[in-house]
Design an enzyme around this catalytic site. Structure first.
Site, PDB file in Angstrom:
ATOM      1  N   GLY A  25       0.866  -1.176   0.000  1.00 25.58           N
ATOM      2  CA  GLY A  25       0.000   0.000   0.000  1.00 25.58           C
ATOM      3  C   GLY A  25       0.902   1.225   0.000  1.00 25.58           C
ATOM      4  O   GLY A  25       2.136   1.088  -0.015  1.00 25.58           O
ATOM      5  N   SER A  26       0.290   2.396   0.071  1.00 23.19           N
ATOM      6  CA  SER A  26       1.094   3.628  -0.040  1.00 23.19           C
ATOM      7  C   SER A  26       2.166   3.710   1.042  1.00 23.19           C
ATOM      8  O   SER A  26       3.290   4.124   0.773  1.00 23.19           O
ATOM      9  CB  SER A  26       0.175   4.846   0.010  1.00 23.19           C
ATOM     10  N   GLU A  28       3.938   1.487   2.296  1.00 28.45           N
ATOM     11  CA  GLU A  28       5.049   0.545   2.109  1.00 28.45           C
ATOM     12  C   GLU A  28       5.930   0.926   0.918  1.00 28.45           C
ATOM     13  O   GLU A  28       7.030   0.406   0.770  1.00 28.45           O
ATOM     14  CB  GLU A  28       4.522  -0.892   1.903  1.00 28.45           C
ATOM     15  N   GLU A  47      -3.980 -10.468   2.132  1.00 31.12           N
ATOM     16  CA  GLU A  47      -2.958 -10.589   3.173  1.00 31.12           C
ATOM     17  C   GLU A  47      -3.020 -11.919   3.916  1.00 31.12           C
ATOM     18  O   GLU A  47      -2.011 -12.385   4.449  1.00 31.12           O
ATOM     19  CB  GLU A  47      -3.051  -9.424   4.156  1.00 31.12           C
ATOM     20  N   HIS A  70       0.194  -3.993   4.565  1.00 25.50           N
ATOM     21  CA  HIS A  70      -0.190  -2.586   4.495  1.00 25.50           C
ATOM     22  C   HIS A  70      -0.989  -2.120   5.707  1.00 25.50           C
ATOM     23  O   HIS A  70      -2.130  -2.558   5.916  1.00 25.50           O
ATOM     24  CB  HIS A  70      -1.016  -2.359   3.230  1.00 25.50           C
ATOM     25  N   HIS A 281      -9.968 -30.234  21.402  1.00 29.58           N
ATOM     26  CA  HIS A 281     -10.883 -29.455  20.578  1.00 29.58           C
ATOM     27  C   HIS A 281     -12.316 -29.701  21.044  1.00 29.58           C
ATOM     28  O   HIS A 281     -12.852 -28.933  21.823  1.00 29.58           O
ATOM     29  CB  HIS A 281     -10.684 -29.826  19.090  1.00 29.58           C
ATOM     30  N   GLY A 401      -6.161 -24.426  13.574  1.00 26.77           N
ATOM     31  CA  GLY A 401      -7.443 -24.666  12.911  1.00 26.77           C
ATOM     32  C   GLY A 401      -7.962 -23.443  12.175  1.00 26.77           C
ATOM     33  O   GLY A 401      -9.125 -23.409  11.774  1.00 26.77           O
TER      34      GLY A 401
END
Ligand code: TZD
Ligand code: CA
Length: 528
Positions: A25-26, A28, A47, A70, A281, A401
Site C-alpha cells: 500500500g502507499s 510501504e 494478506e 499494508h 478441541h 485450525g
C-alpha cells in the site's frame, strides 16, 4: 548518504531474509522502492494468503520469513491465519508501513493506531521504533526475538518517512550479530526421564510437531525402538513427527479429553515430546488420565509447560533431548511390536470418489518425498489410515485450525523446497479463504498441485453439529462453486474429475507438467 532503508536491506540479507511476501500500500512504497536486485518480492493478492504463504515457506525451510503488509487494514486481514503461526511456532517477521511519524497522532488516513497492540496477543513481540535511527536495531531485535525459543511471529510498524533518513553510526555491529539458545535438560533431568522410562511396564510416546520441526524424527524412531513402545501423534498435530508405516505408529490421537484418555488407557507412563498437553478441541469431558498413570512432558515452550492441566514438565531443546534419551534408556526386552497390518481397504463410492480411495491412490501416484499440506477437515480418519509418510517435513496442517492456511502454505512450501513435490489437499470450504494464492502460484510458476475435495459442504461442521446435538444449522453447505473456473481465472490449468481413474490420469499429467495445477475431485461426504 547511507539511509535507514539501505542498512535494513543489508541486515535482512545477512539473515537470509531476501524473499519478501507482501501486499503493498502507499505506506510501504518508500521501503519497497529501494529493494535491491538480489531480493525477491512474492506478491499475494490478499494478506491472509500472503501470511499463510510465508508460514508454509518458513516451516518448509526451517527458518524465519519476512512479511510486508499494508497499515492496519492489510495487517488485520492477516490475523486469522496468524493464529496458526502461534501454535506452529513459526518465526515470521511481519513488517507494516505506518503513516508519516509527525501525523500519526492525528490519526490521518492509514495511520496504525496503537501499533504495539494491533496484533496482540498473537505476536510474541511487537514494536514501533521510537525514532528513525532505531529502525535497523528494532528490526534486528524482531528477527532475533522471532527465532529464539520459543519461536513465533513478531510485528514491527515503521513510519514510512523513516526509510530515507540517514542511518545512525554503529549499525555495522548489527550485521554480524547472532543469538543462540542452548537450553538443554541437565544430566539429572535427563536421568530422571530415562529412569522413569526404564522402570515403566508399558510406556507410550506421544510426539508433537516440534519433533518434526527440530528434525528429530529419526531420533524418535531410535527412542521408540529402544523402548519397544507404541507412538501416537499428539492431538491436532500440525506436523508428522514419526514414519506412519513404522510398526510402532498408532496414528493421530483424538482431540478430546475422553478420546485421549481412552486411547492411552493400559499404559502406566505417557511421555509427551514437543507438543502441548494436550491440544483438545471437542469438549468431551472426563478424567484427564486413567488412574495411576504418570505423564512426563518434554517441551521447548515454557507456555506449554506451565499451562498444562497435568503432568510433570521439562523445558528443553527437543532434538537434543530425544537424542540423549534414545542413548540413555536401557534397550527393553519387551517383545518387539508386531508389524502394522496392511493398509485397510479404502471405502469406495459409486458416483463420486471416496476420500479414503483418493488418499490410498495418492500413495502410489505421488513421489515418496511429497510434502502434503492438508486442510480438509472431515477426512482426518481416512487420511491417517491411508497415508504413507516416511520422511521428515512431509506434512503441514493449520496449527490453530484457522482455515486459509493450506492452499497458500502449499505455495510457500513449494517455493521453499523446489526439490520436493508439494501437494495441497484442500476442502471445498477451506479453499475459499486462501484461494487467491492460486494466482501467485501461476504467476511465479510454482509447480504445486492443489487437489480440491469437493463434497459441497462444510463437512466437519455437519459432524460437529451432531457432536453438539444441536440439530439442523444454517450455513452448512457450499454448493455451486466451480474451482476449475476459479483456477483458470487466476491463470492456472485445472481439471474436474469424478472417478479414481480420471483422478489418476489428471494427477499424473499434473506431475509430469512441472507446472502448477488444480484438480477438483467430486468426493463422498465423510466424518472426521
Ligand atoms: N473460518 C476459519 C477462518 N476457520 C475455521 N476453522 C472456520 C471458519 C470453521 N470451520 C471449521 O473449523 S471446519 C470448517 C469450517 C468452516 C469446514 C471446512 O470445510 P471443508 O472440509 O470443505 O474445507 P470438509 O472436509 O468438508 O469438512
Ligand atoms: Ca467440504
Amino acid at each position: 548518504m547511507t539511509t535507514v532503508r539501505d542498512v535494513t536491506y543489508e541486515l535482512l540479507r545477512t539473515h537470509g531474509l531476501t524473499t519478501i511476501f507482501g501486499n503493498p500500500g502507499s505506506n510501504e512504497l518508500p521501503f519497497l522502492a529501494g529493494m535491491p536486485e538480489d531480493f525477491r518480492y512474492v506478491l499475494g493478492l490478499h494478506e491472509g494468503a500472503v501470511l499463510a504463504m510465508a508460514d508454509g515457506y518458513s516451516q518448509a525451510l526451517g527458518g524465519p520469513a519476512l512479511v510486508n503488509l499494508h497499515a492496519a487494514a492489510g495487517t488485520g486481514n492477516a490475523m486469522g491465519v496468524l493464529t496458526n503461526t502461534v501454535y506452529s511456532h513459526t518465526p515470521l517477521v511481519v513488517l507494516s508501513g505506518q503513516q508519516v511519524r509527525s501525523t500519526v497522532g492525528q490519526e490521518v488516513v492509514l495511520s496504525i493506531v496503537e501499533p504495539e497492540n494491533l496484533l496482540r496477543p498473537l505476536v510474541k513481540w511487537s514494536s514501533q521504533p521510537a525514532c528513525a535511527e532505531d529502525v535497523p536495531r528494532t528490526i534486528s531485535q524482531a528477527i532475533h526475538t522471532a527465532t529464539l525459543p520459543t519461536q513465533g511471529p513478531v510485528f514491527v510498524s515503521v513510519p514510512y518517512d523513516d526509510w530515507s533518513q540517514e542511518a545512525p553510526e554503529g549499525t555495522a555491529h548489527l550485521m554480524g550479530r547472532r543469538t543462540a539458545a542452548g537450553a538443554c535438560l541437565s544430566t539429572g533431568q535427563l536421568d530422571k526421564l530415562a529412569t522413569a522410562l526404564d522402570a515403566a511396564a508399558n510406556p507410550v510416546l506421544v510426539l508433537g510437531p516440534e519433533v518434526d520441526a527440530s528434525g528429530a524424527n529419526g531420533e524418535a524412531v531410535r527412542l521408540a525402538e529402544a523402548l519397544n513402545a507404541p507412538v501416537w501423534l499428539a492431538p491436532f498435530s500440525s506436523r508428522c513427527s514419526f514414519p506412519t508405516r513404522h510398526r510402532g505408529f498408532r496414528g493421530l490421537l483424538p482431540s478430546s479429553v475422553r478420546g485421549v484418555t481412552d486411547a492411552l488407557t493400559g499404559h502406566d507412563l505417557i511421555l509427551v515430546i514437543g507438543a502441548p498437553v494436550f491440544r483438545y478441541h471437542q469438549f468431551e469431558p472426563g478424567p484427564f488420565l486413567a488412574p495411576g498413570v504418570r505423564l512426563l512432558h518434554v517441551t521447548g515452550d515454557t507456555g506449554e509447560a506451565s499451562r498444562a492441566p497435568m503432568g510433570e514438565a521439562f523445558v528443553g531443546a527437543i532434538h537434543d533431548t530425544v537424542t540423549r534419551l534414545a542413548d540413555a534408556v536401557t534397550p527393553n526386552r519387551r517383545p518387539q511390536l508386531p508389524p502394522l497390518p496392511d493398509f485397510p481397504v479404502p471405502a469406495a463410492s459409486d458416483d463420486r470418489v471416496h476420500p479414503e480411495q483418493l488418499f490410498a491412490d495418492l500413495r502410489s501416484l505421488a513421489p515418496a518425498e511429497t510434502i502434503w499440506v492438508a486442510e480438509t477437515t472431515s477426512t482426518t480418519n481416512a487420511f491417517w489410515a491411508q497415508m504413507d509418510m516416511q520422511h521428515p517435513g512431509s506434512y503441514l496442517w493449520p496449527a490453530a485450525g484457522g482455515l486459509g492456511f493450506g492452499l497458500p502454505a502449499a505455495v510457500g512450501a513449494q517455493l521453499a523446497r523446489p526439490e520436493r513435490q508439494v501437494v495441497a489437499l484442500i476442502g471445498d470450504g477451506s479453499a475459499n479463504y486462501g484461494i487467491t494464492a492460486l494466482w501467485t502460484a501461476a504467476q511465479y510458476d510454482i509447480p504445486v498441485i492443489t487437489v480440491i475435495l469437493k463434497n459441497g459442504t462444510y463437512g466437519a461442521l455437519r459432524w460437529f453439529s451432531e457432536v453438539l446435538d444441536v440439530g439442523e444449522v444454517a450455513g452448512m453447505d457450499v454448493p455451486g462453486i466451480d474451482f476449475t473456473l476459479l483456477a483458470r481465472g487466476y491463470g492456472m490449468s485445472a481439471t474436474s474429475v469424478t472417478t479414481p481413474e480420471d483422478f489418476a490420469a489428471a494427477f499424473k499429467a499434473a506431475l509430469g507438467s512441472g507446472k502448477p495445477a488444480l484438480i477438483e475431485v467430486e468426493t463422498e461426504r465423510t466424518r472426521p
